[in-house]
Write a protein that holds these residues in place. Sequence first.
Motif, PDB file in Angstrom:
ATOM      1  N   LYS A 103      -3.929   0.495  -2.316  1.00  0.00           N
ATOM      2  CA  LYS A 103      -3.422  -0.808  -1.886  1.00  0.00           C
ATOM      3  C   LYS A 103      -3.609  -1.850  -2.990  1.00  0.00           C
ATOM      4  CE  LYS A 103      -3.706  -4.262   1.789  1.00  0.00           C
ATOM      5  NZ  LYS A 103      -4.368  -4.669   3.055  1.00  0.00           N
ATOM      6  N   ALA A 132       0.843  -1.198   0.000  1.00  0.00           N
ATOM      7  CA  ALA A 132       0.000   0.000   0.000  1.00  0.00           C
ATOM      8  C   ALA A 132       0.874   1.242   0.000  1.00  0.00           C
ATOM      9  CB  ALA A 132      -0.908   0.012   1.223  1.00  0.00           C
ATOM     10  N   GLU A 139       0.579   5.015   1.162  1.00  0.00           N
ATOM     11  CA  GLU A 139      -0.220   5.948   1.948  1.00  0.00           C
ATOM     12  C   GLU A 139       0.238   7.366   1.635  1.00  0.00           C
ATOM     13  OE1 GLU A 139       0.368   4.833   6.021  1.00  0.00           O
ATOM     14  OE2 GLU A 139      -0.702   2.924   5.805  1.00  0.00           O
TER      15      GLU A 139
END
Length: 372
Positions: A368, A179, A181
Motif C-alpha cells: 500500500k 494498494a 493485493e
Amino acid sequence: MYASIACQSKKSEDTMETTKASISKQPWGELPDGQKVDIYTLKNIKGMEVKISNYGGLITHWTAPDKNGKFEDVVLGYDSLSGYLESSPFFGALVGRYGNRIGGAKFKLDGKTYNLLQNNGPNHLHGGKIGFDKVIWKTEELTDGRIGLKLNYVSKDGEEGYPGNLNTEIIYVLTDDNALEITYTATTDKPTVVNLTQHSYFNLTGGKTDHLGHEVMINADRFVPVDKTLIPTGELKAVKGTVFDFTTPKAIGKGINDTTDIQIKVGGGYDHCWVLNQGKKDSLVLAATAYEPTSGRFMEVFTTEPGVQFYTGNFLDGKITGKNGVVYKKRYGFCFETEHFPDSPNQVGFPTVVLRPGETYNTKTIFKFSSK
C-alpha cells in the motif's frame, strides 16, 4: 479487451471529479517458441497504474504519487519483453515453486529425496531454470467490481524436480486506496513443497538514485542467520543490538556496509529473512514499511506469511540498463519478499512448507502506497 468502472475521486479539498478505474490488455511480443505474450494495465480512480504480464506474472511498471501528487514508476525492470528474456534478476517476478534457496538443491519428503537444479552455487534458487517467472500464465480479467487480474498455472509433476501436479492461482487486485493485493492459492495431487512470493525491486525515488536513504521498518524481533552460501544455519537470532534491528525506522544505508557483522559480510549487505512478529497464525499483519524522504513516498507491506526477505540489490553491478535508459547499479532497488523461511524443507524447526492432497495453500500480501 477492456473493462472499466466509473467512480468518484476527490482531487482536492474543493473539487470532486469523476474518473474511471480500468483494466486493459495489449500484445507485448512473443517467446522464442512463438507463444504470445500480453501485458495488462490496471488503473485505479486515483491514477495509480500497475502493468502485469502473463509471462512470469511480471510486474513491469508500478506508479505511485509523491508528496506533491506526482506519479512516477517505483519498480525496476525493462522497457520491453526482450530484456526479461535475455537477463533478469527476477525483476517483478512471481517466484515458485519455491521462493528463496533450498540447501544442497535437494530435500526429503515422506522418506524420498528429491533432487533439484543447482542454480545458485551448490543450492537451488527461486524454482530452478524455468521457474514460475519464466512461463506463460493463463489470465482472466476480473469483472466483479474489482480491478484485478487472475493468473493460473499448472506445474506438472516432476517439473524442475518437484513432485505433484500443482494448480496455482494468483490474483492481483488494485484498490482505490493505492494498494495492490496479491492472493496466492495452490492445490496438489501429491505431497510437495510450496513457497510463493513476488519479487519486485522498489526504488521510491522513481529511479533517480540508490535506495540507501530510504527509511525502513521491519516488524520482526528475530531474523534468520545464514552460512556463506546464504543457507540458514537453523538459528533464529534476536535483532536487538545488531544492524538487523529495523523495529524502528532507520535508513537502509546506516548498517549495510558494517562488515564487522559477519551476516552483513556473507550477504554482501542485507539478503536475509526476518521472522515477523505475528499475532494469530495466518492473520494479516504489518510486515514492513519504507519511506523515501525526498519524494515523501511511503509504502506499507502487510502479509499472512511468517517471514519477509529483505534484499538490498547487492548483486546489481551496473551491467543492466533498465527502463528509460537507467543503469541499475549496486543497491539501486530493494525487495520485500513475503514468504516462508529459506530452506524450510530441510529445517525441522521452521514453519512447514509441505502441501498435501486435500489441503489448500493460501497466503495474502498487500503493498500500500501513500505519501507524507
